[in-house]
Design a protein around this motif. Structure first.
Motif, PDB file in Angstrom:
ATOM      1  N   ARG A 122     -13.541  34.652  19.274  1.00 20.33           N
ATOM      2  CA  ARG A 122     -12.706  34.732  20.474  1.00 20.33           C
ATOM      3  C   ARG A 122     -13.577  34.661  21.724  1.00 20.33           C
ATOM      4  O   ARG A 122     -13.147  34.158  22.757  1.00 20.33           O
ATOM      5  CB  ARG A 122     -11.875  36.013  20.459  1.00 20.33           C
ATOM      6  CG  ARG A 122     -10.724  35.950  19.472  1.00 20.33           C
ATOM      7  CD  ARG A 122      -9.616  36.919  19.848  1.00 20.33           C
ATOM      8  NE  ARG A 122     -10.044  38.309  19.850  1.00 20.33           N
ATOM      9  CZ  ARG A 122      -9.990  39.098  18.784  1.00 20.33           C
ATOM     10  NH1 ARG A 122      -9.531  38.640  17.650  1.00 20.33           N
ATOM     11  NH2 ARG A 122     -10.377  40.344  18.859  1.00 20.33           N
TER      12      ARG A 122
ATOM     13  N   ARG B 188     -14.498  30.817  22.018  1.00 18.84           N
ATOM     14  CA  ARG B 188     -13.393  29.957  22.459  1.00 18.84           C
ATOM     15  C   ARG B 188     -13.133  30.161  23.938  1.00 18.84           C
ATOM     16  O   ARG B 188     -12.968  31.284  24.400  1.00 18.84           O
ATOM     17  CB  ARG B 188     -12.108  30.310  21.710  1.00 18.84           C
ATOM     18  CG  ARG B 188     -12.130  29.941  20.264  1.00 18.84           C
ATOM     19  CD  ARG B 188     -10.789  30.296  19.622  1.00 18.84           C
ATOM     20  NE  ARG B 188     -10.955  30.416  18.182  1.00 18.84           N
ATOM     21  CZ  ARG B 188     -10.516  31.434  17.461  1.00 18.84           C
ATOM     22  NH1 ARG B 188      -9.855  32.425  18.021  1.00 18.84           N
ATOM     23  NH2 ARG B 188     -10.723  31.443  16.169  1.00 18.84           N
ATOM     24  N   GLY B 189     -13.097  29.070  24.670  1.00  9.70           N
ATOM     25  CA  GLY B 189     -12.775  29.166  26.081  1.00  9.70           C
ATOM     26  C   GLY B 189     -14.000  29.442  26.935  1.00  9.70           C
ATOM     27  O   GLY B 189     -13.990  29.169  28.119  1.00  9.70           O
TER      28      GLY B 189
ATOM     29  N   GLN C 258      -2.509  31.212  34.434  1.00  9.71           N
ATOM     30  CA  GLN C 258      -3.040  30.745  33.154  1.00  9.71           C
ATOM     31  C   GLN C 258      -4.533  30.415  33.253  1.00  9.71           C
ATOM     32  O   GLN C 258      -5.278  30.635  32.307  1.00  9.71           O
ATOM     33  CB  GLN C 258      -2.237  29.546  32.650  1.00  9.71           C
ATOM     34  CG  GLN C 258      -0.805  29.947  32.318  1.00  9.71           C
ATOM     35  CD  GLN C 258      -0.015  28.846  31.636  1.00  9.71           C
ATOM     36  OE1 GLN C 258      -0.417  28.330  30.613  1.00  9.71           O
ATOM     37  NE2 GLN C 258       1.121  28.482  32.210  1.00  9.71           N
ATOM     38  N   ILE C 259      -4.938  29.887  34.398  1.00 14.74           N
ATOM     39  CA  ILE C 259      -6.376  29.624  34.550  1.00 14.74           C
ATOM     40  C   ILE C 259      -7.122  30.944  34.723  1.00 14.74           C
ATOM     41  O   ILE C 259      -8.142  31.200  34.089  1.00 14.74           O
ATOM     42  CB  ILE C 259      -6.636  28.699  35.765  1.00 14.74           C
ATOM     43  CG1 ILE C 259      -5.931  27.365  35.569  1.00 14.74           C
ATOM     44  CG2 ILE C 259      -8.123  28.495  35.972  1.00 14.74           C
ATOM     45  CD1 ILE C 259      -5.981  26.450  36.778  1.00 14.74           C
TER      46      ILE C 259
ATOM     47  N   GLU D  48      -6.383  33.801  33.714  1.00 12.41           N
ATOM     48  CA  GLU D  48      -6.413  34.607  32.498  1.00 12.41           C
ATOM     49  C   GLU D  48      -7.706  34.363  31.708  1.00 12.41           C
ATOM     50  O   GLU D  48      -8.352  35.294  31.233  1.00 12.41           O
ATOM     51  CB  GLU D  48      -5.195  34.252  31.640  1.00 12.41           C
ATOM     52  CG  GLU D  48      -5.056  35.123  30.423  1.00 12.41           C
ATOM     53  CD  GLU D  48      -3.857  34.716  29.586  1.00 12.41           C
ATOM     54  OE1 GLU D  48      -3.499  33.520  29.602  1.00 12.41           O
ATOM     55  OE2 GLU D  48      -3.290  35.572  28.917  1.00 12.41           O
ATOM     56  N   THR D  49      -8.089  33.089  31.606  1.00  8.44           N
ATOM     57  CA  THR D  49      -9.317  32.751  30.881  1.00  8.44           C
ATOM     58  C   THR D  49     -10.526  33.384  31.552  1.00  8.44           C
ATOM     59  O   THR D  49     -11.388  33.951  30.891  1.00  8.44           O
ATOM     60  CB  THR D  49      -9.507  31.220  30.877  1.00  8.44           C
ATOM     61  OG1 THR D  49      -8.249  30.611  30.644  1.00  8.44           O
ATOM     62  CG2 THR D  49     -10.482  30.804  29.823  1.00  8.44           C
TER      63      THR D  49
ATOM     64  N   ARG E 159     -10.667  35.963  33.610  1.00  7.51           N
ATOM     65  CA  ARG E 159     -10.650  37.426  33.475  1.00  7.51           C
ATOM     66  C   ARG E 159     -11.126  37.850  32.099  1.00  7.51           C
ATOM     67  O   ARG E 159     -11.884  38.792  31.942  1.00  7.51           O
ATOM     68  CB  ARG E 159      -9.228  37.962  33.694  1.00  7.51           C
ATOM     69  CG  ARG E 159      -8.903  38.283  35.119  1.00  7.51           C
ATOM     70  CD  ARG E 159      -7.871  39.396  35.231  1.00  7.51           C
ATOM     71  NE  ARG E 159      -6.688  39.189  34.415  1.00  7.51           N
ATOM     72  CZ  ARG E 159      -5.720  38.342  34.733  1.00  7.51           C
ATOM     73  NH1 ARG E 159      -5.798  37.631  35.826  1.00  7.51           N
ATOM     74  NH2 ARG E 159      -4.667  38.210  33.959  1.00  7.51           N
ATOM     75  N   LEU E 160     -10.643  37.095  31.102  1.00  2.28           N
ATOM     76  CA  LEU E 160     -10.967  37.436  29.724  1.00  2.28           C
ATOM     77  C   LEU E 160     -12.468  37.340  29.472  1.00  2.28           C
ATOM     78  O   LEU E 160     -13.070  38.221  28.881  1.00  2.28           O
ATOM     79  CB  LEU E 160     -10.196  36.484  28.798  1.00  2.28           C
ATOM     80  CG  LEU E 160     -10.358  36.707  27.304  1.00  2.28           C
ATOM     81  CD1 LEU E 160      -9.633  37.983  26.907  1.00  2.28           C
ATOM     82  CD2 LEU E 160      -9.792  35.521  26.534  1.00  2.28           C
ATOM     83  N   HIS E 161     -13.073  36.229  29.925  1.00  2.66           N
ATOM     84  CA  HIS E 161     -14.462  35.983  29.536  1.00  2.66           C
ATOM     85  C   HIS E 161     -15.476  36.485  30.534  1.00  2.66           C
ATOM     86  O   HIS E 161     -16.608  36.742  30.180  1.00  2.66           O
ATOM     87  CB  HIS E 161     -14.674  34.480  29.313  1.00  2.66           C
ATOM     88  CG  HIS E 161     -13.916  33.962  28.137  1.00  2.66           C
ATOM     89  ND1 HIS E 161     -14.174  34.378  26.858  1.00  2.66           N
ATOM     90  CD2 HIS E 161     -12.905  33.071  28.042  1.00  2.66           C
ATOM     91  CE1 HIS E 161     -13.351  33.767  26.018  1.00  2.66           C
ATOM     92  NE2 HIS E 161     -12.569  32.976  26.714  1.00  2.66           N
TER      93      HIS E 161
ATOM     94  N   MET F   5      -8.602  24.554  33.497  1.00  4.43           N
ATOM     95  CA  MET F   5      -8.588  25.763  32.690  1.00  4.43           C
ATOM     96  C   MET F   5      -9.735  25.735  31.688  1.00  4.43           C
ATOM     97  O   MET F   5     -10.423  26.726  31.468  1.00  4.43           O
ATOM     98  CB  MET F   5      -7.251  25.841  31.960  1.00  4.43           C
ATOM     99  CG  MET F   5      -6.940  27.161  31.372  1.00  4.43           C
ATOM    100  SD  MET F   5      -5.161  27.268  31.123  1.00  4.43           S
ATOM    101  CE  MET F   5      -5.027  26.496  29.551  1.00  4.43           C
TER     102      MET F   5
END
Lengths: 297, 312, 333
Positions: free
Chosen positions: C89, C92-93, C116-117, C119-120, C122-124, C171
Motif C-alpha cells: 500500500r 502503490r501511488g 481525490q488528488i 487524498e493520495t 495526504r496518504l503518502h 493524481m
C-alpha cells in the motif's frame, strides 16, 4: 410503404435466446434447487385449493368440536379455533381465497402496469408526462390504506378485494415496463422495424414486448407475492368477504386469543409465509433461467 | 398540484359511498324522521350540489381545515395532529433502522460474496419479503411477551407513568421496541440484499481499482469510496417505498393498539367517518411527499451528479 | 544498454486464473526491465495479458480467481511479490502509480477531483488537508488544466474525457512516483486529445524523470512514445527490441501483422477473449493452450513444429529477441 410481410424484425438476438431453447431454460431453472422446491410447494398449495372439497368434505365454517383444541388432539391435526372450527379444513379452504384473490389481483396489476408503462415508455413526450403524473399520484397514497378504503366503500366481496389490490399495486410494474420500453425502443432492431414501416401497435406488441418480457415475468412472481400479502392483510383486518374462509381471516378472528391458543394465529401465518416464499423462489429461479450469466449474484 | 389531485380524488371517491352521515347518525339513534335527516344534511352541507361541495371542501383544505369528524365531532385537523406523533415515531425509527442496519449487513456480506453471512442475507431477504407483517408481530409477541415476558403487549406507554418524565420517555421506547422490530424487519431484509448487490457492483468498478492503485487500504476503499456510491440505490428505493412502510404501519399499529394515524384510519373506516378518512389519506399523501423531498435532498448531498442535472 | 541499473525488473512472472473451464495461465514467463526516465511500450491485442502484467506489478490482480504463481517483481532490488500488503500500500501511488483506460469511470463520481488528488498526497506524505489541496491545484496546473483553483472543486461528471484523463495523470504523479504505468491511457479519447495526452506525458517525464510503462494496442502510439517495445500474445512475450529496431525489422509474424495492421488479422479474434467471461459453448483457449505456439492457428508460416512445441525467445540480434521457430531451431535457445 404498405403492409408487406415484414422480414421478422422481432427475431432480435435476445428473442432468439429466450424463445427457442426451452430446454436450456428449464435446465437453468432446475439448477436452482430452491426454485424447484418453491415450485413443488406452490404446486401442492394449488392442488389443495383445487381439490379442497374432495380432500375434506366439511364446511370450514362448521363448528366441529370444543373451541381451542390444541393441534394433534383427537383427529384434529391442526386443532380447532375460537369457534371450534377445524383448523386444517380452514387452512385447506383458505388456500382457495388466497390464490384466487392473489392471482387475479396480480393479473390486474400487471395489465394496468404494463399498459401504462408501455405506452409511457414507447410514446414518451406528453403521453409519458400524463401517465407518469398518474403513477406518481398512486405512489403517494399509502397502498394498503387506499385498498382498505376501497374495500370498505364498496361491498366486501372477493372481486372488490382483488380489484382494490390491483388498483393500488400497479405502479411498480408500470415503472419497470416504462424503463424497459424506453431502453428497447432505442435498439437497432426496433429502428429497423420502424424503418420498414411497421405500425406502432405491431412494434409495441410484436417487437418490443417479447424482448421486455424476461424482467416483467420475474417481476410478475414478486407481484403475485405482494398481492397475496395484501389479501392476507385485508382479510386479517376484517376487510374482506366475511363468508369466505381465508388465511388472513383465521388470524384476524383469533388474534385476541394469541396468548392462549397461539396455534390459531401462527399456523395460518405459516401458510401465507410458505406460499409467498414459494412464489418468490420461483421468481428467483426464473431470473436465473433468463440471465444465466448473472447467477453469481 | 399532486396534493390537489389527492384531495379531489378523495372527495370523489368518498362521495361514491352509498348512504351518508345522516343515515349513519339516524341508524345509531334508532331511526329518525325525514326532517331530522334533512337537518343533519344541511348542517354538514350535504344538501348542496356536488361541485359546490367539492369546491367548498378544496377551499377549506387549502386553509388547513379538513372538516369535522362525524364520530368525534371535532375538527379532523386537530384529531390528526393529535395522532401523528406516535405514527411518525414508529415509521421514522423503523425506516432509519432498516436503512442503517440493512446497509451495514449488505456491506459486510459484500466483503465475502460466497461467505456464510452473504447467504444469511439472501435468506433473510426472502424470509422478510414472505412473512406478513402482522404474523411477524404476533410471533414477536409470543416470544417477547408470552415467553420471555420482557416486553409490553400494546399501547404507547404505561398510563401510570407520569408524563414528560425521563422514565416516561424510557417507557415509550420500551413500548416502541416490538412495533419497530416488526415493521422494520421487512425493509431491513430487503435493504440488506439491495445493499449487498449494490456494493458488489460498485466494488467491481473502475474507480475502486483507482482507489486501490492509490495505495488506500481496504477499510478506506470500502467505507469511503464504495459505500457512498452503493448507498444511492438504497436511498432511492427507501424513498419510493415510503408509502408502503406507511401502509405497514397501519397493520402494525392495529396489532399493538399503537395510538397513531393507522389505528385511527382503521377505526374510522369501520365507523364510516368519511371526513376523517379523507383527512388521513390527504395527510399521509402529504407526509409521503415531504419524505420524497427529503430523499431528494439526501440524494443531492450524496451524489454531486444530481446537484447539477436532475433527471427523472 | 545494460549500463544503467534497472529501476524495475520482472522475472519469470506467471499468473493463473481459475475459471469454470479450468485454470487459465494468463501470463507465462514475463520478463521485463525498466530504467529510470525511460519508456517501455507493451503492445498486443486486447486480452493478451498487457493489463494483467500491469496489475501484477501493482499486485492488484483480484486474488481469487487470480493467483501469481511464480516470478519476481523487483523495485530497486526489493521483491514486491514477497512484500507485505502494508508495504504494497505504501508502494502503490507513491513509488508506482497507474492510470487506466477509462477516464470516464476511473474517477469516483461522488468526490471532487481535488479531494481525490489530495487524498493520495495526504496518504503518502502526511500533508494537512490544506497543504494537500494546494498540491492538488499545483498538479492540475502541471497537467495544464485551466482555472485550476476553481476546477479543483469540481466533480468528474463536470469534465470531458480528456480533462478527466489529465486529472488521472495529475493524481498519479502527485507523489512523484519513480514508475508510472499507463494502461491504454488514450484509447477512450478523441484522436486530437490523444496527441495532447501523449505530449503531456512526455513533457512531465522530462521534468520529473519518471519511468513509464505504456500499454497500448496501437503501434503508432507506441512508436511515438516508447524507447523499447515488448510485444505480447496470449500471455507471453513474443518479441522485444528497441522501438526503431522493431519498426524497421519486425521478426515475429504477429508483430509484422500488428505493424501492417492487416484487416484479416481481426477476422479471428484471439481465442482467450472468452476465457474470463464464461460463455458456454465457446472453447476457452488459455485453459488448454496445448503445447504448440499459441499463435500457430493464425500464422501463415506455421509448421508442424510450431503446432507441437512452443518456441523460446531466440536472440535475432544483439538486443532483439523473438519467440518464433523462424529464428531458432529446436534444441538451441
Amino acid at each position: 410503404m404498405t403492409d408487406r410481410p415484414a422480414t421478422a424484425p422481432e427475431s432480435g438476438p435476445e428473442t432468439v435466446r429466450i424463445e427457442r431453447p426451452v430446454v436450456e431454460f428449464l435446465r437453468m431453472y432446475v439448477r436452482n434447487w430452491a426454485a424447484v422446491a418453491g415450485f413443488i410447494v406452490f404446486a401442492a398449495i394449488v392442488f389443495a385449493a383445487l381439490f379442497a372439497p374432495v380432500i375434506l368434505a366439511v364446511d370450514p365454517f362448521e363448528m366441529v368440536r370444543m373451541h381451542f383444541t390444541p393441534p394433534g388432539h383427537d383427529s384434529y391435526v391442526l386443532g380447532t379455533d375460537n369457534l371450534g372450527r377445524d383448523m386444517l379444513t380452514a387452512i385447506v379452504y383458505g388456500a382457495r381465497a388466497t390464490l384466487v384473490v392473489g392471482g387475479s389481483a396480480a393479473g390486474l396489476t400487471i395489465v394496468i402496469g404494463l399498459t401504462i408503462g408501455s405506452l409511457a415508455g414507447y410514446y414518451r413526450g406528453w403521453v409519458d408526462e400524463v401517465l407518469m403524473r398518474i403513477t406518481e399520484f398512486f405512489q403517494v397514497l399509502p397502498p394498503l390504506l387506499l385498498a382498505m378504503v376501497l374495500v370498505a366503500l364498496f361491498e366486501p366481496t372477493l372481486p372488490t378485494v382483488a380489484i382494490a389490490i390491483g388498483v393500488v399495486t400497479w405502479t411498480g410494474v408500470a415503472r419497470l415496463a416504462r424503463a424497459e420500453f424506453m431502453r428497447i425502443r432505442e435498439l437497432e432492431f426496433v429502428k429497423a422495424a420502424r424503418s420498414i414501416g411497421s405500425r406502432d401497435r405491431r412494434i409495441i406488441w410484436r417487437v418490443i414486448l417479447p424482448n421486455a418480457l424476461p424482467p416483467l415475468i420475474v417481476n410478475a412472481a414478486l407481484t403475485c407475492g405482494i398481492a397475496i400479502l395484501f389479501e392476507a392483510a385485508l382479510s386479517f383486518l376484517g376487510l374482506s368477504d366475511p363468508n369466505v374462509m381465508s388465511w388472513g381471516k383465521i388470524i384476524g378472528d383469533n388474534r385476541d386469543y394469541l396468548l392462549d391458543a397461539p396455534w390459531t394465529v401462527t399456523i395460518p401465518g405459516v401458510a401465507i409465509f410458505l406460499t409467498v416464499l414459494a412464489v418468490s423462489l420461483i421468481g428467483d429461479g426464473l431470473n436465473d433461467a433468463f440471465n444465466p450469466r448473472l447467477r453469481e449474484r | 398540484m399532486l396534493l390537489l389531485a389527492v384531495v379531489v380524488f378523495n372527495f370523489i371517491l368518498l362521495s361514491l359511498v352509498p348512504g351518508d352521515i345522516a343515515d349513519t347518525l339516524a341508524g345509531e339513534s334508532g331511526g329518525a324522521s325525514q326532517e331530522v335527516m334533512d337537518d343533519i344534511r344541511r348542517t354538514y352541507g350535504l344538501d348542496r350540489p356536488f361541485h359546490i361541495q367539492l369546491a367548498t371542501y378544496v377551499g377549506k383544505v387549502v386553509q388547513g381545515d379538513l372538516g369535522t369528524s362525524y364520530y368525534f365531532n371535532m375538527p379532523v385537523t386537530e384529531l390528526i395532529l393529535g395522532r401523528v406523533a406516535p405514527t411518525l415515531l414508529l415509521v421514522v425509527t423503523a425506516l432509519v433502522l432498516a436503512i442503517l442496519i440493512g446497509t451495514l449487513f449488505g456491506v459486510i456480506a459484500s466483503r465475502r460474496p460466497n461467505g456464510l453471512f452473504s447467504h444469511f442475507v439472501t435468506v433473510l431477504a426472502l424470509v422478510g419479503f414472505a412473512a406478513p407483517v402482522f404474523w411477524t408481530a404476533f410471533l414477536l409477541i409470543v416470544l417477547f411477551v408470552a415467553m420471555l415476558e420482557i416486553m409490553p403487549l400494546s399501547g404507547l406507554v404505561d398510563p401510570t407513568t407520569p408524563r414528560g418524565t425521563f422514565s416516561w420517555y424510557l417507557d415509550v421506547l420500551h413500548h416502541l421496541f416490538l412495533p419497530v422490530l416488526s415493521l422494520s424487519s421487512i425493509y431491513l431484509a430487503s435493504y440488506s440484499r439491495l445493499a449487498r448487490a449494490s456494493m458488489m457492483d460498485v466494488l467491481g468498478s473502475d474507480y475502486i481499482r483507482t482507489a486501490r492503485a492509490k495505495g488506500l487500504g481496504e477499510t478506506s476503499v470500502t467505507y469511503k469510496h464504495a459505500l457512498r456510491n452503493a448507498v444511492i440505490p438504497v436511498i432511492t428505493i427507501a424513498g419510493l417505498q415510503f408509502s408502503h412502510i406507511f401502509s405497514g404501519a397501519v397493520v402494525v399499529e392495529t396489532v399493538f393498539t399503537w395510538p397513531g394515524l393507522g389505528t385511527l384510519a382503521f377505526e374510522s373506516i369501520l365507523r364510516g367517518d368519511t371526513p376523517t378518512i379523507m383527512g388521513i389519506l390527504f395527510f399521509s399523501a402529504m407526509i409521503v411527499i415531504v419524505v420524497n423531498l427529503l430523499t431528494d435532498l439526501t440524494y443531492r448531498l450524496v451524489d454531486p451528479r444530481i446537484r447539477s442535472a436532475r433527471n427523472a | 544498454m545494460e549500463a544503467a541499473a534497472p529501476l524495475l525488473e520482472v522475472e519469470g512472472l506467471e499468473v493463473e486464473f481459475r475459471t469454470r473451464q479450468g485454470v487459465a495461465r494468463v501470463l507465462d514467463g514475463i520478463e521485463l526491465s525498466l530504467e529510470p526516465g525511460r519508456t517501455l511500450g507493451i503492445v498486443g491485442e486486447s486480452g493478451c495479458g498487457k493489463s494483467i502484467t500491469a496489475l501484477s506489478i501493482m499486485r492488484l490482480v483480484p486474488v481469487p480467481p487470480g493467483r501469481i504463481g511464480a516470478g519476481a517483481v523487483r523495485l530497486k532490488g526489493e521483491d514486491l511479490l514477497q512484500a507485505s500488503e502494508k508495504r504494497m500500500r505504501e508502494v502503490r501511488g507513491k513509488d508506482i502509480s497507474m492510470i487506466f483506460q477509462e477516464p470516464m469511470t476511473s474517477l469516483n463520481p461522488v468526490y471532487s477531483i481535488g479531494d481525490q488528488i489530495a487524498e493520495t498526497v495526504r496518504l503518502h506524505e502526511g500533508l494537512s488537508r490544506r497543504d494537500s489541496l494546494d498540491r492538488a491545484i499545483e498538479m492540475l496546473k502541471a497537467v495544464h488544466i485551466p482555472a485550476a483553483e476553481r476546477r479543483v472543486r469540481e466533480f468528474p461528471h463536470q469534465m470531458s474525457g480528456g480533462m478527466r484523463q489529465r486529472v488521472m495523470i495529475a493524481m498519479a504523479l502527485a507523489c512523484q512516483p519513480s514508475v508510472l504505468i499507463a494502461d491504454e491511457p488514450t484509447t477512450a479519447l478523441d484522436v486530437t486529445v490523444q496527441a495532447q495526452v501523449f505530449d503531456l506525458l512526455k513533457e512531465l517525464q522530462e521534468k520529473t524523470g519518471t519511468a513509464i510503462i505504456l500499454i497500448s494496442h496501437d503501434m503508432g502510439a507506441i512508436a511515438e512514445m516508447a524507447d523499447r517495445v515488448m510485444v505480447m500474445y496470449a500471455g507471453r512475450i513474443v518479441e522485444e527490441a528497441a522501438t526503431d529496431e522493431i519498426l524497421e525489422s519486425p521478426r515475429h509474424p504477429y508483430t509484422r501483422g500488428l505493424i501492417a495492421c492487416v484487416p484479416h488479422m481481426e477476422e479471428e479474434p484471439p481465442p482467450e477473449r472468452g476465457a474470463l467471461t464464461e460463455i458456454p459453448g465457446v472453447v476457452p483457449a488459455l485453459t488448454d493452450l496445448g503445447s504448440g505456439c499459441s499463435f500457430a492457428p493464425r500464422c501463415d508460416h506455421a509448421t508442424d513444429l510450431c503446432r507441437s512445441r512452443a518456441p523460446q525467445p531466440f536472440a535475432v540480434d544483439a538486443d532483439h529477441r523473438a519467440a518464433c521457430w523462424l529464428y531458432g531451431e529446436a534444441g538451441t535457445a
